[in-house]
Design a protein around this motif. Sequence first.
Motif, PDB file in Angstrom:
ATOM      1  N   GLY A 219      52.173  13.803  24.987  1.00 50.16           N
ATOM      2  CA  GLY A 219      52.603  14.001  23.614  1.00 50.16           C
ATOM      3  C   GLY A 219      54.083  14.289  23.472  1.00 50.16           C
ATOM      4  N   TYR A 220      54.884  13.789  24.402  1.00 53.22           N
ATOM      5  CA  TYR A 220      56.333  13.926  24.358  1.00 53.22           C
ATOM      6  C   TYR A 220      56.973  12.647  23.824  1.00 53.22           C
ATOM      7  CZ  TYR A 220      56.442  18.087  27.477  1.00 53.22           C
ATOM      8  OH  TYR A 220      56.315  19.341  28.032  1.00 53.22           O
ATOM      9  N   THR A 221      58.217  12.780  23.375  1.00 53.05           N
ATOM     10  CA  THR A 221      59.039  11.602  23.180  1.00 53.05           C
ATOM     11  C   THR A 221      59.557  11.180  24.552  1.00 53.05           C
ATOM     12  OG1 THR A 221      61.077  12.887  22.900  1.00 53.05           O
ATOM     13  CG2 THR A 221      59.774  12.450  20.910  1.00 53.05           C
ATOM     14  N   GLU A 222      60.102   9.987  24.641  1.00 54.04           N
ATOM     15  CA  GLU A 222      60.656   9.540  25.920  1.00 54.04           C
ATOM     16  C   GLU A 222      61.818  10.434  26.350  1.00 54.04           C
ATOM     17  OE1 GLU A 222      59.474   7.448  27.993  1.00 54.04           O
ATOM     18  OE2 GLU A 222      57.887   6.631  26.713  1.00 54.04           O
ATOM     19  N   GLU A 223      62.575  10.934  25.374  1.00 55.69           N
ATOM     20  CA  GLU A 223      63.691  11.823  25.674  1.00 55.69           C
ATOM     21  C   GLU A 223      63.187  13.153  26.240  1.00 55.69           C
ATOM     22  OE1 GLU A 223      64.871   8.689  23.063  1.00 55.69           O
ATOM     23  OE2 GLU A 223      63.301  10.203  22.795  1.00 55.69           O
ATOM     24  N   GLU A 224      62.122  13.670  25.670  1.00 55.98           N
ATOM     25  CA  GLU A 224      61.544  14.921  26.170  1.00 55.98           C
ATOM     26  C   GLU A 224      60.981  14.732  27.575  1.00 55.98           C
ATOM     27  OE1 GLU A 224      60.092  17.081  22.013  1.00 55.98           O
ATOM     28  OE2 GLU A 224      58.800  15.588  22.967  1.00 55.98           O
ATOM     29  N   PHE A 262      59.490  24.076  21.430  1.00 52.23           N
ATOM     30  CA  PHE A 262      60.199  24.112  22.711  1.00 52.23           C
ATOM     31  C   PHE A 262      59.562  25.180  23.601  1.00 52.23           C
ATOM     32  CE2 PHE A 262      62.507  26.647  19.563  1.00 52.23           C
ATOM     33  CZ  PHE A 262      62.538  27.893  20.159  1.00 52.23           C
ATOM     34  N   SER A 263      59.839  25.099  24.909  1.00 52.16           N
ATOM     35  CA  SER A 263      59.370  26.120  25.842  1.00 52.16           C
ATOM     36  C   SER A 263      60.358  27.287  25.823  1.00 52.16           C
ATOM     37  CB  SER A 263      59.257  25.544  27.258  1.00 52.16           C
ATOM     38  OG  SER A 263      58.258  24.543  27.302  1.00 52.16           O
ATOM     39  N   ASP A 270      66.581  26.451  26.082  1.00 50.53           N
ATOM     40  CA  ASP A 270      65.369  26.463  25.274  1.00 50.53           C
ATOM     41  C   ASP A 270      65.374  25.392  24.190  1.00 50.53           C
ATOM     42  OD1 ASP A 270      64.470  28.484  26.815  1.00 50.53           O
ATOM     43  OD2 ASP A 270      64.189  29.933  25.213  1.00 50.53           O
ATOM     44  N   ASN A 271      66.442  25.272  23.438  1.00 49.42           N
ATOM     45  CA  ASN A 271      66.484  24.323  22.335  1.00 49.42           C
ATOM     46  C   ASN A 271      66.455  22.871  22.794  1.00 49.42           C
ATOM     47  OD1 ASN A 271      66.504  26.320  20.373  1.00 49.42           O
ATOM     48  ND2 ASN A 271      68.736  26.460  20.328  1.00 49.42           N
TER      49      ASN A 271
END
Length: 318
Positions: A219-224, A262-263, A270-271
């Motif tokens: 469930g992430y974007t490719e960037e994440e 975010f974690s 974090d951001n």
Amino acid sequence: MKYIVLTFAVLFVVSCETKSETEKQIEAIPMDISIIRFDKIFAEASVDELPKLKSEFPVFFPEQYPDSIWRQKMQDTLQKQLEAEVLKKFPENEPLEEELEALFRHIKYYVSSFSPPQIVTTTSDVDYRNKVILANKTLVISLDNYLGSDHYFYEDIHLYISKNMKEDQIVQDVAATYAKRLISPPRQRSLLAQMIYFGKELYIKDLWLPETSDAHKIGYTEEEMQWVHDNEADMWRYFIENELLYSTDAKLPPRFINPAPFSKFYLEIDNESPGMAGRFLGWQIVKSYMENNDVTFDQLMIASTEEIFTKSKYKPKK
């Protein structure tokens, strides 16, 4: 040098052939499903047809609610708008049926006792916490939760949630629902136990949804997804140095396991980080365990946290 290159080439071809053979076997598994569009049936029904609907679909009409509730809903303007948007997004059943058939073939290959469920679609007033429900042998999918990440119905929903409220997430959610039925609950309350629990779920998706990107599975974007790969060693070092793995602190799951924007490392990163970093690391541990041990699918499902962690020999690349 030429010998080494040739060896790798042969290994690659053999690997592809093995995977292809497995997929051929999976594709040969008979699977024929059909979707009952309760959302359409309810939208097209008149108030006079309510008794018939209740008789055919009792599960959607709890006895504690009077008929006046359902009559009101059948005539409600917002409900009509919701039904229209669902019908616009999902005019036909075939695309979803084909995706679910492919998923169910993979489940059947790995779980011989599996039998396809009765599939019913509905609307749920955008109850995104219960997008997919599996009860007995009936799979209920609330299509109003998959209208597209930027749909105006979702304007008041946090972006980290709405980004996965899209059509191609349905099969992901169905796979996760079935995976949870197979995985033994963690025996400990430690962060590591929860990491590996969700790591198993994501590894199951690797097997059941082989054509799906890793980003999509979690469930992430490719960037994440790129961020967690780039920072895997640093995140792992943080967990080790802060002695988090065996901690049972109730604040840890919201920081690293639960869906979140975010974690929470309580650092400048974090951001930039996506939520659920603990799930990602648990996934890598389970992958390492399966790569370094001769273990069957069934054995993985019941393997303990300690066994998986110890035998995984997990060591992220710097």
